[in-house]
Each structure stands twice: as C-alpha cells, then as structure tokens.
Design a protein around this motif. Structure first.
Motif, PDB file in Angstrom:
ATOM      1  N   VAL A  15       0.881  -1.167   0.000  1.00  0.00           N
ATOM      2  CA  VAL A  15       0.000   0.000   0.000  1.00  0.00           C
ATOM      3  C   VAL A  15       0.918   1.216   0.000  1.00  0.00           C
ATOM      4  O   VAL A  15       1.961   1.205   0.661  1.00  0.00           O
ATOM      5  N   TYR A  16       0.555   2.244  -0.732  1.00  0.00           N
ATOM      6  CA  TYR A  16       1.358   3.467  -0.760  1.00  0.00           C
ATOM      7  C   TYR A  16       0.539   4.621  -0.209  1.00  0.00           C
ATOM      8  O   TYR A  16      -0.656   4.723  -0.485  1.00  0.00           O
ATOM      9  N   PHE A  17       1.172   5.463   0.580  1.00  0.00           N
ATOM     10  CA  PHE A  17       0.524   6.649   1.121  1.00  0.00           C
ATOM     11  C   PHE A  17       1.146   7.897   0.511  1.00  0.00           C
ATOM     12  O   PHE A  17       2.376   7.985   0.416  1.00  0.00           O
ATOM     13  N   THR A  18       0.316   8.847   0.120  1.00  0.00           N
ATOM     14  CA  THR A  18       0.811  10.172  -0.213  1.00  0.00           C
ATOM     15  C   THR A  18       1.094  10.844   1.118  1.00  0.00           C
ATOM     16  O   THR A  18       0.225  10.882   1.997  1.00  0.00           O
ATOM     17  N   ILE A  19       2.316  11.345   1.294  1.00  0.00           N
ATOM     18  CA  ILE A  19       2.752  11.923   2.555  1.00  0.00           C
ATOM     19  C   ILE A  19       2.587  13.433   2.512  1.00  0.00           C
ATOM     20  O   ILE A  19       2.870  14.078   1.510  1.00  0.00           O
ATOM     21  N   VAL A  55      -1.778  11.417   3.802  1.00  0.00           N
ATOM     22  CA  VAL A  55      -2.969  12.216   3.498  1.00  0.00           C
ATOM     23  C   VAL A  55      -3.867  11.512   2.488  1.00  0.00           C
ATOM     24  O   VAL A  55      -5.036  11.860   2.345  1.00  0.00           O
ATOM     25  N   GLU A  56      -3.319  10.517   1.798  1.00  0.00           N
ATOM     26  CA  GLU A  56      -4.109   9.749   0.838  1.00  0.00           C
ATOM     27  C   GLU A  56      -3.533   8.335   0.797  1.00  0.00           C
ATOM     28  O   GLU A  56      -2.322   8.152   0.819  1.00  0.00           O
ATOM     29  N   TYR A  93      -2.166   7.517   9.522  1.00  0.00           N
ATOM     30  CA  TYR A  93      -3.252   7.872   8.619  1.00  0.00           C
ATOM     31  C   TYR A  93      -4.493   8.122   9.446  1.00  0.00           C
ATOM     32  O   TYR A  93      -5.075   7.203  10.016  1.00  0.00           O
ATOM     33  N   ASN A  94      -4.841   9.392   9.574  1.00  0.00           N
ATOM     34  CA  ASN A  94      -6.030   9.800  10.319  1.00  0.00           C
ATOM     35  C   ASN A  94      -5.981   9.304  11.770  1.00  0.00           C
ATOM     36  O   ASN A  94      -6.968   8.830  12.318  1.00  0.00           O
ATOM     37  N   GLY A  95      -4.792   9.379  12.385  1.00  0.00           N
ATOM     38  CA  GLY A  95      -4.647   9.002  13.781  1.00  0.00           C
ATOM     39  C   GLY A  95      -4.491   7.515  14.031  1.00  0.00           C
ATOM     40  O   GLY A  95      -4.461   7.086  15.170  1.00  0.00           O
TER      41      GLY A  95
END
Length: 157
Positions: A15-19, A55-56, A93-95
């Motif tokens: 999974v990749y997260f936009t930081i 953030v995503e 991610y969102n806490g």
C-alpha cells in the motif's frame, strides 16, 4: 478473486501513502479488509507518536485486497543527502498507524495476528514477543555494516 493470491493464503501486498500534512479527514470509509491492518497504540505514558503523515492511501485493487492476508506500506524517506539509513515502520493515517510491508511480512512469517502488532510510543513496535526499537519518528535505523548492528538490535521481550 485472483487465483494465485487466493491459493497462496499468505500473500502480503503493498500500500502506498501520499505523505503530507492532513488538512481534514479522509473521504469515505476504508474497506474492512484494509482497515484490519492498522496497528494499535499501547498506553505507555507517552502520548506523542511521531510518524510520517499519510494524506491519501493508494491500496491495491479491491479483488487483491480481499485475497491478501495482510497489507503493508512501502513508503520510504531518504535522508537529506538521498541515502536510505532508516526504515519507516509506521505511517500515521487519520490518527491510526499502518505498519510497513516488511513488518507485515514478518508478522505473516511468525504466524501472528494483526492484534499482535503494538505501537509502543517512545519505545518502538512490539511484534509478538519481539521488541523492535525505533527512533522518535517511528523509524528503524538500518545497519549496513558487515559486522552487524552498532545500535541496539532486535530483542525478545
């Protein structure tokens, strides 16, 4: 469902997260199978967990999520000179804290459950009976020395 993933029954997918800096709450609910991968933070008296802020989220396609045993993030963060000296163990991610791909592979290998990964603020990550020390940003220092780590190594509790 992809036949090979379904047959394996132990697939760990990335999974990749936009930081960045979150400006609000994420849109919509995450699929349950994806949400099951977040680690729980233990109450150790320290409330500050510093981790990269997602953030995503960019997960695999739904059929792959359903077939995977677990999912882990693949985000990296090079030092200012471009060298990778640490492994990002968690993304916030969102806490909630999403473990790395490597952590999820180790969890699968050790036959552990998602609840066996515990975030220990100021100390590291507990993976079953293994304590993984991290720095203040929930990163694990990588030792490239052929003679072994010069920092505290992984230890059983």
């Amino acid at each position: 469902m992809p036949p090979a993933l379904a047959l394996a029954q132990n697939a760990v997918l990335p999974v990749y997260f936009t930081i960045g800096t979150p400006l609000g709450r994420p849109e919509g609910e995450l699929p349950e199978k994806l949400a099951q991968n977040f680690a729980q933070a233990e109450n150790t008296g320290s409330s500050a967990i510093l981790a990269l802020q997602g953030v995503e989220i960019k997960p695999p396609i739904p059929a792959f999520i359903d077939a995977a045993q677990s999912l882990g993030h693949i985000n990296i963060q090079p030092d200012p000179d471009g060298v990778l000296r640490s492994h990002v163990m968690l993304v916030d991610y969102n806490g909630k804290y999403f473990p790395s791909f490597a952590t999820q592979i180790a969890k699968t290998y050790l036959n552990l459950q998602p609840s066996d990964i515990k975030v220990r603020p100021g100390q590291g990550i507990q993976l079953g009976s293994i304590q993984i020390p991290t720095d203040a940003q929930s990163k694990l220092l990588v030792s490239y020395s052929p003679h072994g780590p010069s920092t505290p190594s992984l230890s059983n509790s």
